[in-house]
Design a protein around this motif. Structure first.
Motif, PDB file in Angstrom:
ATOM      1  N   GLU A 154       0.831  -1.203   0.000  1.00 47.73           N
ATOM      2  CA  GLU A 154       0.000   0.000   0.000  1.00 47.73           C
ATOM      3  C   GLU A 154       0.872   1.262   0.000  1.00 47.73           C
ATOM      4  OE1 GLU A 154      -3.001   0.278   3.093  1.00 47.73           O
ATOM      5  OE2 GLU A 154      -3.024   2.473   2.816  1.00 47.73           O
ATOM      6  N   ARG A 156       3.844   1.567  -1.180  1.00 41.63           N
ATOM      7  CA  ARG A 156       4.524   1.749  -2.474  1.00 41.63           C
ATOM      8  C   ARG A 156       3.569   2.337  -3.507  1.00 41.63           C
ATOM      9  NH1 ARG A 156       6.514  -3.576  -1.574  1.00 41.63           N
ATOM     10  NH2 ARG A 156       4.972  -4.350  -3.047  1.00 41.63           N
ATOM     11  N   GLY A 157       2.268   2.236  -3.220  1.00 39.95           N
ATOM     12  CA  GLY A 157       1.315   2.834  -4.133  1.00 39.95           C
ATOM     13  C   GLY A 157       0.374   1.845  -4.781  1.00 39.95           C
TER      14      GLY A 157
END
Ligand SMILES: Cc1cc2nc3c(=O)[nH]c(=O)nc-3n(C[C@H](O)[C@H](O)[C@H](O)COP(=O)(O)OP(=O)(O)OC[C@H]3O[C@@H](n4cnc5c(N)ncnc54)[C@H](O)[C@@H]3O)c2cc1C
Ligand code: FES
Ligand code: FES
Lengths: 162, 292
Positions: A154, A156-157
């Motif tokens: 999450e 890290r994107g």
């Protein structure tokens, strides 16, 4: 004893407390500053319930003499949640059942946050190494590994787990 | 509780002056991971604590053909250091199996030595690498082989006016391989039941020029297995010779029983672990010789 007590930064705020070398950072946090999120499981460095981040590194607050915290930047579990809500790792702990009784959780979170800040794609081994000093008598650790990997993804994107 | 004073001087001279004045009543604090427990148990009741943290005693550096490790370097720093990884792999291994990360971030090299536990994990590898300790006082400096530093459990030759400031090691020659093996009750957060460090430095013909074997937790201090070292000296090793040397290492062990293990178990594990450590050190030394 230092005049005017011990000054340090706790969760980004200037803090000051009176405590001699016969007291620990753990006692100072809990008893002088009222930050009781950090737990006292053993007071002997063994259990990790007291882990806080001091100058960027996870340490056992029960193994730091109160005056050794002079000038240090300390982060405790109380500092994890931001205005936008819980830290992604706190949310992941809830979603994956990475705690039951919760006593080990504040220390576990701080060890894992320190890991995530140094390594945004931790392997299972990296996680087990990072929590080697955090004892949990409830979960068996597997859910903790899952929570850390979920939070890492999450943070890290939004990609799926590594 | 009696008032205990505390200082964190910025200059070594000030720390040494305080040590000269207060002697055994003043205690140095590094990571405090041993000291806190001993003060709580009442074993140590210092009047003054001298914190080393502002003295910049944590440098790890190459100085000519010597490696200098500051006494205040933490286990975590040693573990992350590229010089340690390149030249002292057995020391790095001991740091990687030391407690868990939060203790490694506080506990120091100097504290591990001065605490002088027979099970202190950094001692076997440091003995295997022929380390020396640098002891400073207001009167001057002494340099001693680490082997001459320990006199018994918790006992060293450190004088009450002295501070351990540095550990110095000769750069291991080309063709050196070393291994540290810790036998504990679990992988992390365990005091060694038996620990072994072995180092072999090979000559051009593959013969052993230097053999070092150090054993932890099986005698009042960490000890060298001299008879086993001699049996290897000058010979090109093979599996049989390593096994024979490992058998001789048992002679250096005088273990006791404690809650972690019995005397008999420790005695039986010494030759097993020494053989494994020698085999790994030999293989690493041949590899180093081939690439050196
Ligand atoms: C939970 C836990 C796990 C542990 N696991 C291990 C382990 O796996 N292996 C192991 O070997 N040990 C282990 N230890 C023991 C301890 O952490 C180590 O011995 C550590 O290296 C001590 O260093 P320190 O800096 O904390 O020492 P301190 O507690 O600060 O000092 C220890 C002693 O040395 C003296 N001292 C310290 N530095 C100096 C100096 N430079 N000059 C003169 N005197 C000095 C102090 O006065 C004190 O008497 C563990 C301890 C705990 C609490
Ligand atoms: S309370 Fe600090 S490690 Fe247990
Ligand atoms: S959740 Fe209970 S000890 Fe970890």
């Amino acid at each position: 004893m230092a005049e005017g007590g011990i000054r340090c930064t706790v969760n980004g705020q200037e803090a000051r407390f009176e405590a001699g070398p016969e007291r620990t950072l753990l006692q100072a946090l809990r008893e002088e500053l009222g930050l009781t999120g950090t737990k006292d499981g053993c007071s002997s460095g063994d259990c990790g319930a007291c882990v806080v981040i001091m100058d960027g590194q996870p340490v056992n607050a029960c193994m730091v003499l109160a005056p050794q915290a002079e000038g240090a930047r300390i982060r405790t579990v109380e500092g994890l949640a931001a205005a936008g809500g819980l830290h992604p790792l706190q949310r992941a702990f809830g979603e994956t059942w990475a705690f039951q009784c919760g006593f080990c959780t504040p220390g576990m979170l701080m060890s894992c946050v320190a890991l995530l800040e140094a390594n945004d794609r931790p392997s299972r081994d990296d996680i087990l190494t990072a929590i080697a000093g955090n004892f949990c008598r409830c979960t068996g650790y597997q859910a903790v590994v899952k929570a850390v990997q979920q939070a890492a993804a999450e943070m890290r994107g939004g990609e799926g787990p590594a | 509780m009696s008032e205990m004073s505390y200082m964190a001087p910025e200059r070594l001279e000030d720390a040494l002056a305080a040590k000269a004045e207060h002697g055994a009543h003043a205690r140095v604090v590094a990571g405090a991971t041993d000291l806190i427990l001993r003060m709580r148990d009442g074993v140590l009741r210092p009047d003054l604590l001298i914190d080393l943290r502002r003295l910049a005693l944590d440098a790890i550096e190459l100085d000519g053909d010597a490696l200098r490790l500051g006494a205040y370097a933490t286990h975590g720093q040693l573990l992350a250091d590229p010089l340690v990884a390149a030249h002292l792999p057995a020391l790095r291994q001991a740091c990687s199996e030391f407690a868990g990360p939060p203790i490694r971030n506080r506990g120091t090299l100097g504290g591990n030595l001065v605490n002088a536990s027979p099970a202190a994990d950094l001692v076997p590898p440091l003995l295997a690498y022929d380390a020396c300790v640098i002891l400073d006082s207001a009167d001057g400096r002494r340099e001693l082989p680490l082997a001459a530093f320990f006199t018994g459990p918790g006992q060293t030759v450190l004088r009450p006016d002295e501070i351990l400031t540095e550990v110095r090691l000769p750069l291991p020659p080309a063709g050196t391989g070393a291994e540290f093996i810790k036998l504990g009750q679990r992988r992390s957060m365990a005091i060694s039941v038996v620990s072994v460090a072995a180092r072999l430095s090979l000559g051009a013909a593959g013969e052993v020029q230097v053999a070092r074997i150090a054993l932890g937790a099986v005698a009042p201090t960490v000890v060298r297995a001299a008879a086993a070292e001699e049996a290897l000296q000058g010979h090109a090793p093979d599996a049989g010779r390593l096994r024979a040397a490992a058998g001789l290492a048992g002679g250096a062990a005088t273990p006791i029983s404690d809650p972690r293990a019995s005397r008999e178990y420790r005695a039986r594990m010494v030759p097993v672990l020494v053989r494994r450590a020698l085999e790994a050190a030999w293989s690493a030394s041949r590899e180093a010789a081939a690439h050196g």
